[in-house]
Design an enzyme around this catalytic site. Structure first.
Site, mmCIF file in Angstrom:
data_model
loop_
_atom_site.group_PDB
_atom_site.id
_atom_site.type_symbol
_atom_site.label_atom_id
_atom_site.label_comp_id
_atom_site.label_asym_id
_atom_site.label_seq_id
_atom_site.Cartn_x
_atom_site.Cartn_y
_atom_site.Cartn_z
ATOM 1 N N GLY A 194 0.802 -1.221 0.000
ATOM 2 C CA GLY A 194 0.000 0.000 0.000
ATOM 3 C C GLY A 194 0.829 1.263 0.000
ATOM 4 O O GLY A 194 1.881 1.340 0.655
ATOM 5 N N ASP A 196 0.067 3.909 1.446
ATOM 6 C CA ASP A 196 0.055 4.493 2.787
ATOM 7 C C ASP A 196 1.238 3.977 3.606
ATOM 8 O O ASP A 196 1.890 4.753 4.329
ATOM 9 C CB ASP A 196 -1.271 4.200 3.500
ATOM 10 C CG ASP A 196 -1.627 2.717 3.495
ATOM 11 O OD1 ASP A 196 -1.059 1.965 2.685
ATOM 12 O OD2 ASP A 196 -2.493 2.327 4.311
ATOM 13 N N ARG A 197 1.558 2.678 3.471
ATOM 14 C CA ARG A 197 2.718 2.124 4.191
ATOM 15 C C ARG A 197 4.020 2.699 3.641
ATOM 16 O O ARG A 197 4.954 3.001 4.405
ATOM 17 C CB ARG A 197 2.720 0.603 4.090
ATOM 18 C CG ARG A 197 1.563 -0.069 4.817
ATOM 19 C CD ARG A 197 1.572 -1.566 4.599
ATOM 20 N NE ARG A 197 2.730 -2.194 5.226
ATOM 21 C CZ ARG A 197 3.079 -3.461 5.036
ATOM 22 N NH1 ARG A 197 2.366 -4.225 4.211
ATOM 23 N NH2 ARG A 197 4.134 -3.966 5.644
ATOM 24 N N ASP A 216 1.816 0.823 12.554
ATOM 25 C CA ASP A 216 0.561 1.522 12.283
ATOM 26 C C ASP A 216 -0.585 0.751 12.933
ATOM 27 O O ASP A 216 -0.932 -0.350 12.522
ATOM 28 C CB ASP A 216 0.337 1.624 10.770
ATOM 29 C CG ASP A 216 -0.813 2.556 10.406
ATOM 30 O OD1 ASP A 216 -1.660 2.822 11.282
ATOM 31 O OD2 ASP A 216 -0.865 3.019 9.260
ATOM 32 N N THR A 281 -14.394 -11.684 33.130
ATOM 33 C CA THR A 281 -14.380 -11.841 31.676
ATOM 34 C C THR A 281 -13.745 -10.657 30.970
ATOM 35 O O THR A 281 -12.914 -10.818 30.067
ATOM 36 C CB THR A 281 -15.820 -12.047 31.160
ATOM 37 O OG1 THR A 281 -16.369 -13.205 31.776
ATOM 38 C CG2 THR A 281 -15.825 -12.219 29.644
#
Length: 575
Positions: A194, A196-197, A216, A281
């Site tokens: 990508g 973006d990366r 990220d 939980t």
């Protein structure tokens, strides 16, 4: 010749065609993913091109751009721009035409704050009834001598089409950046990686040098690494924190869907870090997820440090479109860059004490080399800056971190004075702490306060400190530095909201919305267990005790970016 028609067609970047024009000193970058649109206005009076501030807007819908006239579309664009950016694109209706490119003017309904605009020279008069139009943008281009330039990084094709229509409503240069702008195949990219990366990795390298590691924390948790030669060694993709929590709820019949922000706030309320062996939980889920993320990323960082040492390289694997060749920085401290919506939580988990959220594994308790990390919004925009500077022949400023802004575009970072710096205004408003022999009403021997002014005497500078109990004291610079360090070590005094609910009225708070954007506000009132918060953009919200503690905790870590503490906010130009 400047374009006179309103419609602009976007183009994929192609260098040198896409570089900044010779006299162009500012530009706007846009990053768009699946949650929101992030903008940045670049350029400063000193000539640098780093982003000066960021702002965020919601994803576009067709109704935003399906309007009847060019002027309506121009007004829609104006509504999506921070004030200084709107002034840069449309002007401000003054006879002088506003700023000419060095320093943005302001687009408002009221008078300019002359002190805040002193660096921009003479303050132009503002037409209070000014509305952005196509003609205003055309006139602004003529006054400026060139069209404005926009660079877009987008991983959301439908949004890109809407953005092209919105920004293309005015005559401008609109370029859609490509993955090859940041890294080439010879530098380790692979098919489907990508943009973006790639752009965040470029931004990280441009900020602190090589090697680089970006984590990220979005819907998916990704990490991507560069070695000391500027070559991508690869990365990883796994479910993000919220995706893990949603999966547990959706694929089981009995487990609840937990809110990460509320659950981490509950963990922080405890006197000690929570065990990973939960006794209910909710704790069993949240502590396990946080432990998985922490162990996973600490392991990634450990491998990165070993496989990507800071050894000097004889020759970097770069070509014409790689990182700026003039970049001298080496990431000697092996700083890890963090971004994304869960970035704040990840930053806490990677600290020595795991942010007091959980008690980490014993193998990590005595690390020889603590993890140095930087949680930076806008890494993509810094990556864009490095590419634009490279191809435009402009010097790159390096590690100048911009800050988020409110919708008025207000942002600044105070400059800490150096030994030779005569500007000691930095200390005004700084919080301090000092131990005294007499306790306060709560039995605390440590009194906290802040600096309100300083004066020069023959013996040197004295700084006036006002304590929370109203007492005042003048101290010298050396003692002041000790008091600042003392406050940084012990932090702000904690007040029990249940016992003293009205104590917090007037206090500043912070909250993270959407894609890790921090919004600031003020506590205005208290009523029956709820505190009313008025955000700087006019929105309001009620906090319960848990929300309040979370907002105060976040503000303590983010208050240096609070626009309210920098200078008074300018009014908005839009209703």
């Amino acid at each position: 010749m400047l374009e006179v028609l309103g419609r602009t067609t976007s183009k994929p970047t192609s260098w040198p065609e896409s570089r900044l024009l010779k006299d162009e000193k500012r530009f706007i970058s846009i990053s768009c993913g699946n949650s929101s649109i992030h903008w940045a206005l670049h350029g400063s009076k000193s000539g640098g091109l780093n982003p000066q501030f960021f702002w965020r807007t919601p994803l576009l819908i067709s109704e935003d751009v399906d309007v009847e006239s060019p002027d309506e579309l121009a007004q829609a664009l104006g509504r999506h721009l921070a004030e200084d950016a709107a002034t840069y694109i449309f002007g401000n209706g003054s006879s002088s035409g506003g700023e000419g490119g060095d320093c943005a003017g302001n687009f408002s309904n009221g008078d300019h704050d002359k002190e805040n605009n002193a660096s921009a020279g003479a303050v132009p008069s503002v037409d209070k009834d000014f509305v952005p139009t196509l003609k205003a943008a055309q006139d602004r281009n003529k006054k400026r001598g060139h069209m404005a330039t926009f660079y877009v990084v987008c991983t959301n094709p439908p949004q890109l089409k809407l953005l092209e229509k919105l920004v293309g409503s005015i005559p401008c240069r609109l370029f859609v950046m490509q993955g090859v702008d940041f890294f080439h195949k010879s530098q380790g990219t692979y098919e489907g990686m990508g943009i973006d990366r790639l752009s965040t990795l470029s931004g990280a390298a441009s900020q602190h040098g090589l090697p680089a590691l970006v984590i990220d924390g979005g819907s998916a948790l990704t990490y991507t690494a560069l070695n000391a030669d500027g070559v991508i060694v690869g990365g990883g993709i796994s479910p993000g924190i919220e995706m893990k929590l949603k999966a547990l709820e959706q694929f089981t019949g009995a487990l609840p869907l937990l809110d990460i922000k509320k659950e981490t706030a509950k963990l922080l309320e405890k006197k000690r870090p929570s065990s990973i062996f939960g006794k209910n939980t909710n704790d069993a889920i949240i502590c396990s997820v946080l432990n998985e993320i922490s162990c996973h990323l600490r392991g990634v960082i450990s491998v990165w440090k070993k496989e990507c040492p800071c050894a000097a390289s004889k020759k970097r694997a770069r070509d014409d479109n790689s990182l700026p060749p003039s970049q001298p920085k080496t990431n000697d401290e092996q700083i890890v860059h963090i971004c994304g919506g869960s970035g704040h939580t990840i930053e806490q988990l990677l600290s020595m004490d795991y942010g007091r959220l959980i008690k980490g594994p014993a193998s990590f308790d005595k690390e020889d080399s603590p993890i140095r990390n930087k949680h930076i919004n806008g890494l993509i925009h810094f990556g864009i800056t490095s590419v634009v500077c490279l191809h435009s022949g402009r010097p790159y400023e390096g590690a100048c971190i911009a800050t988020n802004v409110d919708k008025y575009g207000n942002s600044s970072k105070k400059k800490k004075p150096s030994d030779n710096d005569e500007d000691f205004d930095y200390y005004i408003g700084v919080e301090v702490a000092k131990d005294f022999n007499e306790p306060d009403a709560d039995g605390d021997f440590t009194y906290r306060g802040h600096v309100v002014k300083y004066e020069m005497y023959q013996s040197g500078r004295l700084f006036r400190v006002v304590y929370t109990d109203g007492d005042e004291e003048d101290v010298g610079e050396d003692q002041l530095k000790e008091m600042i360090s003392h406050h940084q070590m012990i932090g702000a005094k904690r007040v029990d909201p249940v016992k003293q609910p009205y104590h917090f009225i007037g206090s500043r708070v912070a909250k993270i919305f959407f894609d890790n954007m921090v919004f600031y506000g003020t506590i205005t009132s208290y009523d029956n267990g709820f505190w009313n918060i008025e955000y700087d953009d006019g929105d309001m919200e009620d906090f319960d005790e848990t929300d309040l503690n979370t907002a105060i905790e976040l503000y303590d870590g983010k208050k240096s970016n609070d626009p309210e503490t920098m200078f008074e906010r300018l009014p908005s130009w839009t209703s």
